[in-house]
Scaffold this active site. Structure first.
Site, PDB file in Angstrom:
ATOM      1  N   ASP A 286       0.792  -1.238   0.000  1.00 22.13           N
ATOM      2  CA  ASP A 286       0.000   0.000   0.000  1.00 22.13           C
ATOM      3  C   ASP A 286       0.821   1.284   0.000  1.00 22.13           C
ATOM      4  OD1 ASP A 286       0.957  -0.098   2.587  1.00 22.13           O
ATOM      5  OD2 ASP A 286      -0.891   0.649   3.464  1.00 22.13           O
ATOM      6  N   GLU A 287       2.129   1.207  -0.231  1.00 23.58           N
ATOM      7  CA  GLU A 287       2.871   2.460  -0.277  1.00 23.58           C
ATOM      8  C   GLU A 287       4.053   2.408  -1.227  1.00 23.58           C
ATOM      9  OE1 GLU A 287       3.888   2.323   4.170  1.00 23.58           O
ATOM     10  OE2 GLU A 287       5.716   3.086   3.249  1.00 23.58           O
TER      11      GLU A 287
END
Length: 421
Positions: free
Chosen positions: A142-143
């Site tokens: 997610d990053e």
DNA sequence: TCTGGGGTCCTTTTCCTT
DNA sequence: TCTGAAGGAAAAGGACCC
């Protein structure tokens, strides 16, 4: 060629972090759960199987809320991976045991973790980013870090314009929001992306160090965890500014030369790590926590079956991703939560389950097996791409294995591990 | 009622060789 | 053969992150 009279563009690095990623993805599937306390974690079975069996002819978003399983009466192991804001109101949060959460908020809906689904959305939003800004470093599901320096719009308003474009493009493609921090380096960008969550943008310039960064808790530095924070506090250092005020020699003396120098640089906002586009994995592993603690003697059949399965899974992972490794190890966690590891480096690279099983079994013989076990793991490290290894035969499974170092006690007569491992 | 799973990186310890 | 020093590699543990 670059115009010699123009100064080089200022380095602008962005950190982009998806907002409440797992929960948001689940709410795309089950919008009827919006606003309700939902925890994600624990469950080993797939919710889809249960619900779609009962509601085969009903779209997922029409399944009644009261059909979802809740924490009420939950008995079993496992922890919460993430919780929605509504659930956090009750004091439940990441890493909390599910049984404890069930006491705090029995009405919370429990969804199993569905990594395949999260990975799908992960690929989607990363694809959107690289279309616009190709220099992207993958930092997990997610990053990402993105080098804005040379991207059109990457310098406008310190990066804010490009950050806005990315947010909008990602939302249009996925329906998900994210937060972006733009700064001169990765360290500061990572901190900045937390400033205006959710769906926010924060821009940090070199001059902002004292006003925006120094008041923050040391814990906000990526790399300072609970242990380092506690040690810093024991010296009265709570904020990054207080850390920056300590001199380099004292930090190196107190925390070791490497860590001390790193702390010093971090507190002064210095970080020259590049944005890394590609990286090779170092190890692959599989581990599992048992439903109940197992004993090496009394539960040896069950333990042996799990052990074999883990080896097969790691082997399958290696083969699917095209890697071979030669450091094979195990991890045990006892009922008192103490963990030990044992590993062994062999001569030949391998991705074969039987080879892994055999070497891992030798490792297991060197570990204490008196206490009950709650977790067993198998790891293969020192990886290389399979096609880069010039072993004479391509059939990794048939390569003979012998320990690179000392002869290992065979353990054949060991009452605990004799035949099984 | 304790505390997941999959990783990376760093430090310390241990073992081997010279 | 013993002892000790030094350096490297492997092993073990642990902190940290998502």
């Amino acid at each position: 060629m670059v115009n010699a009279s123009a100064p080089p563009p200022a380095r602008r690095i962005a950190h982009l972090d998806m907002d409440a990623f797992y929960a948001s993805v689940e709410l795309l599937r089950y919008p009827q759960l919006k606003g309700l306390p939902v925890v994600i974690g624990g469950g080993r079975r797939r919710l889809d199987d249960a619900l779609s069996a009962a509601y085969a002819d009903v779209p997922l978003h029409k399944i009644p809320v009261d059909r979802f399983p809740t924490l009420q009466g939950y008995a079993g192991r496992g922890v919460i991976t993430t919780a929605t804001y509504a659930a956090r109101q009750f004091g439940v949060g990441s890493a909390m045991g599910l049984m404890k959460a069930a006491k705090l908020c029995p009405q919370a809906i429990l969804l199993p973790v569905d990594f395949d689904e999260y990975r799908k959305y992960s690929r989607l939003f990363k694809g959107v980013i690289t279309e616009i800004a190709p220099l992207m470093e993958d930092r997990g599901v997610d990053e990402v870090y993105i080098d804005f320096t040379e991207v059109p719009g990457g310098q406008r308003e310190g990066g804010r314009v490009l950050a806005r474009l990315l947010q909008k493009s990602i939302f249009d493609a996925t329906g998900l929001t994210c937060s972006v921090g733009v700064a001169p380096n990765k360290l500061l960008a990572k901190m900045a992306s937390e400033f205006n969550k959710p769906n926010g943008i924060a821009v940090v310039q070199p001059d902002d160090l004292q006003t925006l960064i120094w008041p923050l808790a040391c814990r906000k530095i990526n790399g300072i965890g609970p242990k380092a924070d506690e040690k810093l506090r024991s010296f009265g250092i709570e904020t990054i500014g207080q850390l920056a005020a300590r001199d380099l020699a004292w930090l190196m003396q107190t925390f070791g030369p490497r860590t001390g120098a790193w702390l010093h640089n971090a507190a002064h906002g210095r970080d020259d790590r590049p944005v890394v586009l590609e990286s090779e994995p170092v190890s692959m592993s599989r581990e599992t926590t048992f439903d109940r603690d197992l004993h090496a003697v009394r539960d040896r059949a069950e333990l042996g079956a799990v052990f074999t399965r883990l080896c097969e899974q790691v082997a399958a992972d290696l083969q699917r991703k095209g890697y071979v490794g030669k450091t094979i190890g195990i991890k045990l966690r006892y009922d008192d939560f103490q963990a030990v590891t044992r590993d062994l480096t062999v001569d030949q690279y391998t991705a074969d389950s039987q080879t892994i099983r055999r070497v891992a079994g030798q490792c297991l013989k060197r570990a204490p097996l008196q206490k009950k076990l709650r977790l067993l793991g198998v790891r293969v490290g020192a990886l290389l791409p399979a096609d880069a290894v010039l072993n004479s035969d391509k059939d990794w499974g048939s390569t003979p294995v012998k320990p690179a170092q000392t002869a290992i006690h065979s353990g054949a007569n060991d009452p605990l591990t004799g035949q099984l491992f």
